[in-house]
Design a protein around this motif. Structure first.
Motif, PDB file in Angstrom:
ATOM      1  N   THR A  99       0.825  -1.205   0.000  1.00  0.00           N
ATOM      2  CA  THR A  99       0.000   0.000   0.000  1.00  0.00           C
ATOM      3  C   THR A  99       0.863   1.260   0.000  1.00  0.00           C
ATOM      4  N   VAL A 100       1.976   1.244   0.728  1.00  0.00           N
ATOM      5  CA  VAL A 100       2.864   2.405   0.729  1.00  0.00           C
ATOM      6  C   VAL A 100       3.448   2.624  -0.665  1.00  0.00           C
ATOM      7  N   THR A 101       3.850   1.523  -1.330  1.00  0.00           N
ATOM      8  CA  THR A 101       4.374   1.639  -2.693  1.00  0.00           C
ATOM      9  C   THR A 101       3.349   2.269  -3.619  1.00  0.00           C
ATOM     10  N   GLN A 102       2.092   1.818  -3.521  1.00  0.00           N
ATOM     11  CA  GLN A 102       1.054   2.362  -4.384  1.00  0.00           C
ATOM     12  C   GLN A 102       0.809   3.840  -4.110  1.00  0.00           C
ATOM     13  N   ILE A 103       0.872   4.221  -2.838  1.00  0.00           N
ATOM     14  CA  ILE A 103       0.623   5.618  -2.479  1.00  0.00           C
ATOM     15  C   ILE A 103       1.711   6.531  -3.028  1.00  0.00           C
ATOM     16  N   ILE A 104       2.980   6.152  -2.840  1.00  0.00           N
ATOM     17  CA  ILE A 104       4.070   7.070  -3.209  1.00  0.00           C
ATOM     18  C   ILE A 104       4.418   7.019  -4.689  1.00  0.00           C
ATOM     19  N   THR A 105       3.947   5.982  -5.428  1.00  0.00           N
ATOM     20  CA  THR A 105       4.222   5.934  -6.868  1.00  0.00           C
ATOM     21  C   THR A 105       3.006   6.333  -7.709  1.00  0.00           C
ATOM     22  N   ALA A 106       1.900   6.688  -7.056  1.00  0.00           N
ATOM     23  CA  ALA A 106       0.720   7.128  -7.807  1.00  0.00           C
ATOM     24  C   ALA A 106       1.007   8.473  -8.462  1.00  0.00           C
ATOM     25  N   PRO A 107       0.674   8.647  -9.749  1.00  0.00           N
ATOM     26  CA  PRO A 107       0.945   9.920 -10.429  1.00  0.00           C
ATOM     27  C   PRO A 107       0.309  11.114  -9.745  1.00  0.00           C
ATOM     28  N   ARG A 108      -0.768  10.874  -9.007  1.00  0.00           N
ATOM     29  CA  ARG A 108      -1.464  11.992  -8.372  1.00  0.00           C
ATOM     30  C   ARG A 108      -0.577  12.753  -7.381  1.00  0.00           C
ATOM     31  N   VAL A 109       0.472  12.096  -6.837  1.00  0.00           N
ATOM     32  CA  VAL A 109       1.295  12.785  -5.827  1.00  0.00           C
ATOM     33  C   VAL A 109       2.013  13.987  -6.418  1.00  0.00           C
ATOM     34  N   CYS A 110       2.225  13.991  -7.744  1.00  0.00           N
ATOM     35  CA  CYS A 110       2.868  15.158  -8.367  1.00  0.00           C
ATOM     36  C   CYS A 110       1.887  15.934  -9.237  1.00  0.00           C
ATOM     37  N   GLY A 111       0.596  15.572  -9.144  1.00  0.00           N
ATOM     38  CA  GLY A 111      -0.425  16.316  -9.875  1.00  0.00           C
ATOM     39  C   GLY A 111      -0.812  15.734 -11.215  1.00  0.00           C
ATOM     40  N   TYR A 112      -0.183  14.637 -11.649  1.00  0.00           N
ATOM     41  CA  TYR A 112      -0.505  14.046 -12.942  1.00  0.00           C
ATOM     42  C   TYR A 112      -1.790  13.225 -12.852  1.00  0.00           C
ATOM     43  N   ARG A 113      -2.497  13.160 -13.970  1.00  0.00           N
ATOM     44  CA  ARG A 113      -3.751  12.396 -14.047  1.00  0.00           C
ATOM     45  C   ARG A 113      -3.535  11.140 -14.866  1.00  0.00           C
ATOM     46  N   ALA A 114      -3.979  10.010 -14.343  1.00  0.00           N
ATOM     47  CA  ALA A 114      -3.876   8.730 -15.051  1.00  0.00           C
ATOM     48  C   ALA A 114      -5.253   8.087 -15.104  1.00  0.00           C
ATOM     49  N   ASN A 115      -5.429   7.161 -16.034  1.00  0.00           N
ATOM     50  CA  ASN A 115      -6.690   6.437 -16.143  1.00  0.00           C
ATOM     51  C   ASN A 115      -6.410   5.028 -16.654  1.00  0.00           C
ATOM     52  N   ARG A 116      -6.829   4.031 -15.883  1.00  0.00           N
ATOM     53  CA  ARG A 116      -6.677   2.625 -16.247  1.00  0.00           C
ATOM     54  C   ARG A 116      -5.231   2.279 -16.618  1.00  0.00           C
ATOM     55  N   GLY A 117      -4.310   2.741 -15.790  1.00  0.00           N
ATOM     56  CA  GLY A 117      -2.913   2.384 -15.977  1.00  0.00           C
ATOM     57  C   GLY A 117      -2.167   3.197 -17.011  1.00  0.00           C
ATOM     58  N   GLU A 118      -2.777   4.257 -17.532  1.00  0.00           N
ATOM     59  CA  GLU A 118      -2.116   5.088 -18.527  1.00  0.00           C
ATOM     60  C   GLU A 118      -1.997   6.520 -18.029  1.00  0.00           C
ATOM     61  N   LEU A 119      -0.827   7.106 -18.198  1.00  0.00           N
ATOM     62  CA  LEU A 119      -0.628   8.508 -17.881  1.00  0.00           C
ATOM     63  C   LEU A 119      -1.224   9.325 -19.021  1.00  0.00           C
ATOM     64  N   LEU A 120      -2.185  10.183 -18.731  1.00  0.00           N
ATOM     65  CA  LEU A 120      -2.865  10.947 -19.780  1.00  0.00           C
ATOM     66  C   LEU A 120      -1.995  12.100 -20.266  1.00  0.00           C
ATOM     67  N   LEU A 121      -1.960  12.292 -21.574  1.00  0.00           N
ATOM     68  CA  LEU A 121      -1.141  13.334 -22.187  1.00  0.00           C
ATOM     69  C   LEU A 121      -2.012  14.299 -22.975  1.00  0.00           C
ATOM     70  N   ILE A 122      -1.590  15.556 -23.035  1.00  0.00           N
ATOM     71  CA  ILE A 122      -2.279  16.559 -23.858  1.00  0.00           C
ATOM     72  C   ILE A 122      -1.891  16.315 -25.317  1.00  0.00           C
ATOM     73  N   PRO A 123      -2.846  16.016 -26.206  1.00  0.00           N
ATOM     74  CA  PRO A 123      -2.517  15.656 -27.596  1.00  0.00           C
ATOM     75  C   PRO A 123      -1.638  16.681 -28.309  1.00  0.00           C
ATOM     76  N   GLU A 124      -1.909  17.962 -28.081  1.00  0.00           N
ATOM     77  CA  GLU A 124      -1.201  19.004 -28.824  1.00  0.00           C
ATOM     78  C   GLU A 124       0.267  19.134 -28.391  1.00  0.00           C
ATOM     79  N   THR A 125       0.551  18.875 -27.130  1.00  0.00           N
ATOM     80  CA  THR A 125       1.898  19.115 -26.611  1.00  0.00           C
ATOM     81  C   THR A 125       2.616  17.844 -26.170  1.00  0.00           C
ATOM     82  N   GLY A 126       1.846  16.776 -25.901  1.00  0.00           N
ATOM     83  CA  GLY A 126       2.444  15.551 -25.399  1.00  0.00           C
ATOM     84  C   GLY A 126       2.822  15.625 -23.933  1.00  0.00           C
TER      85      GLY A 126
END
Length: 286
Positions: free
Chosen positions: A75-102
């Motif tokens: 559980t600690v591993t999942q908490i500290i490696t979740a993208p949300r800790v740095c503000g990134y958004r992910a969905n179903r195991g994928e880090l979401l990217l802005i199409p225009e900028t990547g």
């Protein structure tokens, strides 16, 4: 529904469901105490601390998860490696990217650390342990072979340090890089972090248990000892010999500054209370 969830994710809307550890019920505002724990855990992990040790520290502080459970290494591993800790958004195991900028999509919540710190802590784990491979909705990594142990005592050693309540830890001791020529690798407890032993010392102690103290309890052919000590026997076969004689071994905490190795720190651990820690096996030759 799938498209709706994906659209919300792309807009940086927080996840639904139970609140994530580190944030308040609105899933946007940081929870002061929990966020500080997460930030410190990330710093400790980057500095080389075992994640089981971090989980043990949280347990000692009385920390519980958002569903009331006690924290463990996973559980600690999942908490500290979740993208949300740095503000990134992910969905179903994928880090979401802005199409225009990547560039990664940023969520609407307050981050705990900067992206550089998140990348640094993720780099300390194998890919299959990361939130993006084990978190909610993430596809599992399958078909991977377990790594072959590199050292003789891997998997046989258990921590003999005492907890504050007087009970023995018995956590697994895992091999990691040492800091001296005499001990190029060490076995350290990943549960409490209070016990470690020189790798060569532990391996020597196991050999001594197998070929000296086990005599009369487990009958090992003389040829087996000769092949072991001549270097003819491969590591995998040596580990099978050890497993045929002992189940697990307790490692007593050492004394700092000791001038010589103490092989008696490694003791056979009984499979059941009241029994000696020997298997009473009779290997039949090479």
């Amino acid at each position: 529904m799938s498209d709706w969830h994906w659209a919300r994710a792309a807009e940086g809307v927080p996840h639904s469901g139970p609140r994530p550890f580190g944030w308040q019920e609105d899933r946007i505002t940081l929870h002061p105490d929990e966020a500080n724990l997460v930030e410190q855990a990330i710093s400790d992990r980057i500095a080389g601390k075992a994640v089981r040790g971090i989980a043990a520290d949280w347990c000692d502080l009385g920390v519980t998860g958002t569903r009331g459970g006690r924290p463990n290494a996973q559980t600690v591993t999942q908490i500290i490696t979740a993208p949300r800790v740095c503000g990134y958004r992910a969905n179903r195991g994928e880090l979401l990217l802005i199409p225009e900028t990547g560039q990664p999509v940023h969520g609407q919540w307050e981050p705990i650390v900067m992206p550089e710190r998140w990348h640094a802590v993720c780099a300390t784990f194998s890919p299959g342990s990361l939130y993006l491979h084990r978190g909610s909705g993430a596809p599992r990594r399958t078909g991977q072979k377990r790594p072959t142990p590199r050292y003789l005592a891997t998997g046989f050693l258990r921590c003999g340090a005492l907890r504050p309540d007087g009970t023995m830890c018995r956590g697994a001791l895992c091999a990691q890089k040492g800091r001296s020529r005499k001990s190029p690798y060490v076995y350290s407890c990943r549960s409490c972090g209070r016990c470690s032993i020189s790798g060569p010392l532990a391996d020597e102690a196991l050999e001594q248990l197998v070929f000296s103290e086990a005599q009369g309890l487990a009958k090992l052919p003389p040829l087996m000892r000769d092949r072991w000590r001549s270097g003819e026997m491969e590591l995998e076969e040596k580990r099978k010999v050890v497993a045929s004689v002992v189940t697990r071994c307790i490692v007593r905490p050492g004394v700092k500054g000791a001038a010589s190795w103490d092989h008696s720190r490694v003791e056979p651990l009984p499979e059941h209370p009241g029994r000696a820690g020997w298997r009473y096996a009779e290997p039949t030759g090479p």
